[in-house]
Design an enzyme around this catalytic site. Structure first.
Site, PDB file in Angstrom:
ATOM      1  N   SER A 200       0.819  -1.219   0.000  1.00  0.00           N
ATOM      2  CA  SER A 200       0.000   0.000   0.000  1.00  0.00           C
ATOM      3  C   SER A 200       0.851   1.266   0.000  1.00  0.00           C
ATOM      4  O   SER A 200       0.390   2.330  -0.406  1.00  0.00           O
ATOM      5  CB  SER A 200      -0.925   0.017   1.225  1.00  0.00           C
ATOM      6  OG  SER A 200      -0.173   0.012   2.429  1.00  0.00           O
ATOM      7  N   HIS A 201       2.106   1.159   0.461  1.00  0.00           N
ATOM      8  CA  HIS A 201       2.982   2.330   0.535  1.00  0.00           C
ATOM      9  C   HIS A 201       4.178   2.227  -0.415  1.00  0.00           C
ATOM     10  O   HIS A 201       5.113   3.023  -0.324  1.00  0.00           O
ATOM     11  CB  HIS A 201       3.489   2.519   1.964  1.00  0.00           C
ATOM     12  CG  HIS A 201       2.455   3.040   2.904  1.00  0.00           C
ATOM     13  ND1 HIS A 201       1.341   2.306   3.249  1.00  0.00           N
ATOM     14  CD2 HIS A 201       2.355   4.219   3.571  1.00  0.00           C
ATOM     15  CE1 HIS A 201       0.605   3.011   4.095  1.00  0.00           C
ATOM     16  NE2 HIS A 201       1.184   4.163   4.296  1.00  0.00           N
TER      17      HIS A 201
ATOM     18  N   GLU B 121      -5.662   2.535   4.116  1.00  0.00           N
ATOM     19  CA  GLU B 121      -6.589   1.412   3.959  1.00  0.00           C
ATOM     20  C   GLU B 121      -8.020   1.905   3.776  1.00  0.00           C
ATOM     21  O   GLU B 121      -8.793   1.329   2.999  1.00  0.00           O
ATOM     22  CB  GLU B 121      -6.498   0.490   5.177  1.00  0.00           C
ATOM     23  CG  GLU B 121      -5.195  -0.290   5.263  1.00  0.00           C
ATOM     24  CD  GLU B 121      -5.016  -1.249   4.098  1.00  0.00           C
ATOM     25  OE1 GLU B 121      -6.025  -1.799   3.614  1.00  0.00           O
ATOM     26  OE2 GLU B 121      -3.865  -1.425   3.646  1.00  0.00           O
TER      27      GLU B 121
END
Length: 334
Positions: free
Chosen positions: A47-48, A189
């Site tokens: 996600s990063h 998220e």
């Protein structure tokens, strides 16, 4: 077409670097961010990782990040290093100050690196691990635009504000690697669920009146739920004290968002406290940490913080990383 593509860490770094350069980052700004993007993917925090490169590119182009910024470094005290990121990426500023802070910690026993006029530093644990790999204990703080309301309130005052600890293992790794935020879940998220049109579990976010919600868009307009109730708010305030107040950076309540093009540079901050364990432990640090971690690993099913990320990095170095084809398409289109 396959839903994923396997890339080596070198290929991920090169892809990130080229995209950042096309978006307007100087080589000095792009290189450390590209390197840490590969590390982030290796840790399994997708996600990063590459998923954030299009956001970085957008912010370079709209002026939230200054692609030609040159960090300025000062050493006002023997054990204090202060860096202005110049509203460039945090990673270049960290690279400019961290070696000096490491040297100071070894000579003084403890040192502090503070960074202002900065930006999102990615996964804070990446930097904590780097400090641990150098043989030092690293306690790391970074603030973010406000998204958590105080206990009993409904208006956000502090950000998700991560804190990380990296403790060396004496073998070039970390015996303990902890990286957690003041919120119950990372804001990214909630944003991901909003993009995908999916509800969020109750307990992740609150609406504008401070009530629980399962609608990610409502939560993004309200506030993130703090981890552990009032304790999460307290943790966020601790981080704000170190990363913003001690660094002279902009408070989260006054910072522009990390997401979207609205507002100018957020000018948030980071703080890294580096400690040489030999300075204070009387030679007992390694033994004490081994006893502590073994008390966890000896229990069937117990998880030692940081083990999964370091194991993932070892596998990624050998086998590469499976990356979403959709994300790769967006990065290559920059």
């Amino acid at each position: 077409m396959s839903e994923t593509e396997n890339l080596s860490l070198a290929a991920i770094e090169a892809l990130s670097f080229d995209a950042l350069r096309r978006a307007g980052a100087s080589e000095a700004q792009a290189r450390p961010l590209a390197r840490d993007t590969a590390v982030t993917e290796a840790m399994g925090v997708a996600s990063h990782g590459l998923a954030y490169i299009p956001i970085y590119a957008e912010h370079l182009r709209c002026g939230k990040v200054l692609g030609e910024a040159v960090p300025s470094v000062e050493t006002p005290r023997p054990a204090a290093v202060v860096v202005s990121a110049g509203n460039g990426f945090a990673h270049a500023a960290i690279d400019a100050g961290l070696p000096l802070a490491m040297d100071a910690a070894r000579s003084q026993g403890i040192a502090v690196l503070s960074i202002r006029e900065s930006y999102n530093c990615g996964v804070l644990g990446v930097h904590a691990l780097r400090i641990a790999q150098s043989g030092l204990v690293g306690l790391c703080f970074t603030n973010a635009p406000a998204s958590i309301a105080p206990s009993g309130g409904a208006t956000p005052v502090v950000g998700t504000n991560p804190i990380a600890l990296g403790a060396p293992d004496g073998a070039g790794g970390a015996s303990l690697l902890i990286d957690q935020s003041a919120s119950a879940i990372a804001k990214s998220e909630v944003m991901k669920h909003a993009r995908e049109g999916k509800p969020i579990p109750e307990g992740w976010a609150l609406d504008a009146e401070g009530q629980p919600t399962t609608d990610p868009n409502v939560g993004l307009k309200g506030s993130m739920a703090p981890a552990g109730g009032y304790k999460g708010v307290g943790l966020g305030l601790i981080v704000e004290t170190f990363a913003a107040a001690l660094s002279g950076a902009v408070l989260g309540k006054d910072a522009s968002p990390f997401s979207g093009p609205a507002g100018g540079p957020p000018a948030t901050g980071q703080c890294f406290v580096l400690i040489d364990p030999d300075a204070t432990s009387g030679g007992e640090f390694a033994g004490r940490m081994a006893a502590l971690t073994q008390a966890i690993t000896a229990q069937p099913g117990a998880r030692l913080p940081g083990v999964n990320r370091q194991s993932a990095m070892e596998r990624a170095a050998q086998n590469g990383v499976d990356v979403s084809a959709a994300i790769l398409e967006r990065v290559r289109a920059i």
